[in-house]
Design a protein around this motif. Structure first.
Motif, PDB file in Angstrom:
ATOM      1  N   SER A   1     133.235  -1.490  64.829  1.00  0.00           N
ATOM      2  CA  SER A   1     131.347  -0.673  64.771  1.00  0.00           C
ATOM      3  C   SER A   1     131.134  -0.879  66.002  1.00  0.00           C
ATOM      4  O   SER A   1     131.628  -1.920  66.830  1.00  0.00           O
ATOM      5  CB  SER A   1     130.666  -1.753  63.584  1.00  0.00           C
ATOM      6  OG  SER A   1     131.051  -3.353  63.981  1.00  0.00           O
ATOM      7  N   SER A   2     129.885  -0.786  66.328  1.00  0.00           N
ATOM      8  CA  SER A   2     129.169  -1.342  67.611  1.00  0.00           C
ATOM      9  C   SER A   2     128.788  -2.566  68.100  1.00  0.00           C
ATOM     10  O   SER A   2     127.855  -3.315  66.282  1.00  0.00           O
ATOM     11  CB  SER A   2     127.819  -0.406  68.197  1.00  0.00           C
ATOM     12  OG  SER A   2     128.480   1.533  68.356  1.00  0.00           O
ATOM     13  N   PRO A   3     129.225  -4.032  68.414  1.00  0.00           N
ATOM     14  CA  PRO A   3     129.045  -4.944  69.100  1.00  0.00           C
ATOM     15  C   PRO A   3     127.140  -4.849  69.033  1.00  0.00           C
ATOM     16  O   PRO A   3     125.865  -3.717  69.545  1.00  0.00           O
ATOM     17  CB  PRO A   3     129.047  -5.008  70.150  1.00  0.00           C
ATOM     18  CG  PRO A   3     129.404  -3.887  71.032  1.00  0.00           C
ATOM     19  CD  PRO A   3     130.195  -2.868  70.161  1.00  0.00           C
ATOM     20  N   HIS A   4     126.438  -5.668  68.389  1.00  0.00           N
ATOM     21  CA  HIS A   4     125.361  -6.097  68.471  1.00  0.00           C
ATOM     22  C   HIS A   4     124.357  -7.155  69.221  1.00  0.00           C
ATOM     23  O   HIS A   4     125.087  -7.729  69.323  1.00  0.00           O
ATOM     24  CB  HIS A   4     124.510  -6.517  66.804  1.00  0.00           C
ATOM     25  CG  HIS A   4     122.875  -6.636  67.262  1.00  0.00           C
ATOM     26  ND1 HIS A   4     122.422  -7.176  66.156  1.00  0.00           N
ATOM     27  CD2 HIS A   4     122.150  -5.867  67.833  1.00  0.00           C
ATOM     28  CE1 HIS A   4     121.285  -7.400  66.197  1.00  0.00           C
ATOM     29  NE2 HIS A   4     120.897  -6.153  67.665  1.00  0.00           N
ATOM     30  N   ILE A   5     123.785  -6.631  70.422  1.00  0.00           N
ATOM     31  CA  ILE A   5     123.245  -7.522  71.681  1.00  0.00           C
ATOM     32  C   ILE A   5     121.901  -7.999  71.035  1.00  0.00           C
ATOM     33  O   ILE A   5     121.285  -6.500  71.214  1.00  0.00           O
ATOM     34  CB  ILE A   5     123.373  -6.968  72.808  1.00  0.00           C
ATOM     35  CG1 ILE A   5     124.488  -6.850  73.208  1.00  0.00           C
ATOM     36  CG2 ILE A   5     123.025  -7.987  74.215  1.00  0.00           C
ATOM     37  CD1 ILE A   5     125.017  -6.093  74.759  1.00  0.00           C
ATOM     38  N   ALA A   6     121.473  -9.458  71.437  1.00  0.00           N
ATOM     39  CA  ALA A   6     119.841  -9.243  70.812  1.00  0.00           C
ATOM     40  C   ALA A   6     119.643  -9.764  72.502  1.00  0.00           C
ATOM     41  O   ALA A   6     119.841 -10.174  72.750  1.00  0.00           O
ATOM     42  CB  ALA A   6     119.567 -10.456  70.090  1.00  0.00           C
ATOM     43  N   ILE A   7     118.413  -9.123  72.993  1.00  0.00           N
ATOM     44  CA  ILE A   7     117.738  -9.587  74.556  1.00  0.00           C
ATOM     45  C   ILE A   7     116.341 -10.904  74.070  1.00  0.00           C
ATOM     46  O   ILE A   7     115.481 -10.015  73.643  1.00  0.00           O
ATOM     47  CB  ILE A   7     117.594  -8.596  75.108  1.00  0.00           C
ATOM     48  CG1 ILE A   7     119.288  -7.308  75.769  1.00  0.00           C
ATOM     49  CG2 ILE A   7     117.401  -8.950  76.883  1.00  0.00           C
ATOM     50  CD1 ILE A   7     119.133  -6.704  76.177  1.00  0.00           C
ATOM     51  N   LEU A   8     116.277 -10.851  74.514  1.00  0.00           N
ATOM     52  CA  LEU A   8     115.184 -12.080  74.503  1.00  0.00           C
ATOM     53  C   LEU A   8     114.362 -12.079  75.481  1.00  0.00           C
ATOM     54  O   LEU A   8     114.235 -12.369  76.987  1.00  0.00           O
ATOM     55  CB  LEU A   8     115.388 -13.662  74.066  1.00  0.00           C
ATOM     56  CG  LEU A   8     113.950 -14.437  73.735  1.00  0.00           C
ATOM     57  CD1 LEU A   8     113.418 -14.214  72.793  1.00  0.00           C
ATOM     58  CD2 LEU A   8     114.924 -16.156  73.235  1.00  0.00           C
TER      59      LEU A   8
ATOM     60  N   ILE B   1     124.006 -12.673  73.005  1.00  0.00           N
ATOM     61  CA  ILE B   1     122.246 -12.815  73.291  1.00  0.00           C
ATOM     62  C   ILE B   1     121.793 -13.032  74.547  1.00  0.00           C
ATOM     63  O   ILE B   1     122.990 -14.014  75.582  1.00  0.00           O
ATOM     64  CB  ILE B   1     121.380 -13.873  72.433  1.00  0.00           C
ATOM     65  CG1 ILE B   1     121.452 -14.112  70.823  1.00  0.00           C
ATOM     66  CG2 ILE B   1     120.141 -14.549  73.151  1.00  0.00           C
ATOM     67  CD1 ILE B   1     121.367 -15.054  70.100  1.00  0.00           C
ATOM     68  N   VAL B   2     120.838 -12.463  75.218  1.00  0.00           N
ATOM     69  CA  VAL B   2     120.554 -12.766  76.328  1.00  0.00           C
ATOM     70  C   VAL B   2     119.323 -12.942  76.188  1.00  0.00           C
ATOM     71  O   VAL B   2     118.682 -12.741  75.783  1.00  0.00           O
ATOM     72  CB  VAL B   2     120.346 -11.035  76.877  1.00  0.00           C
ATOM     73  CG1 VAL B   2     120.210 -11.325  78.622  1.00  0.00           C
ATOM     74  CG2 VAL B   2     122.117 -10.439  77.300  1.00  0.00           C
ATOM     75  N   ILE B   3     119.432 -13.773  77.162  1.00  0.00           N
ATOM     76  CA  ILE B   3     117.761 -14.895  77.578  1.00  0.00           C
ATOM     77  C   ILE B   3     116.860 -13.867  78.948  1.00  0.00           C
ATOM     78  O   ILE B   3     117.485 -14.424  80.136  1.00  0.00           O
ATOM     79  CB  ILE B   3     118.955 -16.248  77.566  1.00  0.00           C
ATOM     80  CG1 ILE B   3     118.528 -16.792  75.986  1.00  0.00           C
ATOM     81  CG2 ILE B   3     117.173 -17.300  77.643  1.00  0.00           C
ATOM     82  CD1 ILE B   3     118.718 -17.927  76.000  1.00  0.00           C
ATOM     83  N   ALA B   4     116.481 -13.510  78.502  1.00  0.00           N
ATOM     84  CA  ALA B   4     115.251 -12.880  80.342  1.00  0.00           C
ATOM     85  C   ALA B   4     113.976 -13.547  79.629  1.00  0.00           C
ATOM     86  O   ALA B   4     113.470 -12.317  79.764  1.00  0.00           O
ATOM     87  CB  ALA B   4     115.310 -11.470  80.090  1.00  0.00           C
ATOM     88  N   THR B   5     113.783 -14.317  79.602  1.00  0.00           N
ATOM     89  CA  THR B   5     112.298 -14.997  79.173  1.00  0.00           C
ATOM     90  C   THR B   5     111.357 -15.549  80.051  1.00  0.00           C
ATOM     91  O   THR B   5     110.190 -15.082  80.414  1.00  0.00           O
ATOM     92  CB  THR B   5     112.164 -16.299  78.510  1.00  0.00           C
ATOM     93  OG1 THR B   5     113.635 -16.764  78.942  1.00  0.00           O
ATOM     94  CG2 THR B   5     113.072 -16.242  76.991  1.00  0.00           C
TER      95      THR B   5
END
Length: 204
Positions: A3-10, A140-144
């Motif tokens: 399955s496709s990877p799930h990326i969460a971006i903050l 997780i990508v942190i882009a706050t």
């Protein structure tokens, strides 16, 4: 087939939304968490709105030389700050809508809320209605981004002490203005203020 990877971006500022679109283009399932508006500070309260205001000021500068260029005006051009701000809002809204359209086109899920990193693969999100949601992802990508400090001895009241965000919404130019900081917003505000005929001091 995996399955496709799930990326969460903050964060959905210039770093977050660009990363989201690129990740989706590469085949990932993407979720973006943003507590305010798509585009972050740069689009909503920084680079773009300040340049939208400056473009009017620059046009006014050119009109001052109109007669030298052979263009005769019936009266000197004057500035209507309220209309300038209204135009600025339209420019910003159009670009924010453009990001939302790109998100929809690439199947990116947008979650409005305050996100906190719970662990290496989990974000805890407080939604606008107070409900809680956990988002689990493979990465997780942190882009706050960043924000201004609120100094206890100089509390931001939105009237005498304002932020770079609040000053872009003023519809009347203050008689004088002291600016702390020489970034994009700090450098744009002095020029607009000076051209509009007000006294200012600036520190960086």
């Amino acid at each position: 087939m995996t399955s496709s990877p799930h990326i969460a971006i903050l964060g959905a500022g210039p770093g977050g939304y660009v990363a989201a679109i690129r990740a989706a283009q590469l085949g990932a399932r993407v979720t973006v968490i943003e507590r305010e508006k798509l585009g972050g500070v740069c689009l909503n309260w920084g680079c773009i709105p300040s340049k939208a205001l400056l473009s009017v000021v620059e046009l006014g500068d050119k009109l001052k030389k109109a007669e030298d260029l052979g263009l005769i005006l019936q009266a000197p051009a004057t500035y209507d700050l309220a209309r300038m701000v209204a135009r600025k809002e339209k420019v910003v809204a159009t670009l924010v809508k453009g990001i939302a359209t790109l998100f929809k086109g690439w199947g990116i899920e947008q979650v409005t809320g305050q996100g906190v990193v719970k662990d290496a693969r989990t974000l805890a999100v407080t939604l606008p209605d107070g409900a809680q949601r956990e988002i689990h992802a493979d990465a997780i990508v942190i882009a706050t981004g960043s924000s201004w400090p609120n100094l206890p001895q100089f509390p931001i009241d939105g009237r005498q002490i304002v932020t770079s965000q609040q000053i872009l919404d003023l519809t009347q130019v203050p008689a004088s203005l002291a600016i702390l900081g020489g970034g994009v917003e700090g450098a744009s505000s002095p020029r607009c203020t000076a051209v509009l005929g007000r006294r200012l001091l600036s520190w960086s």
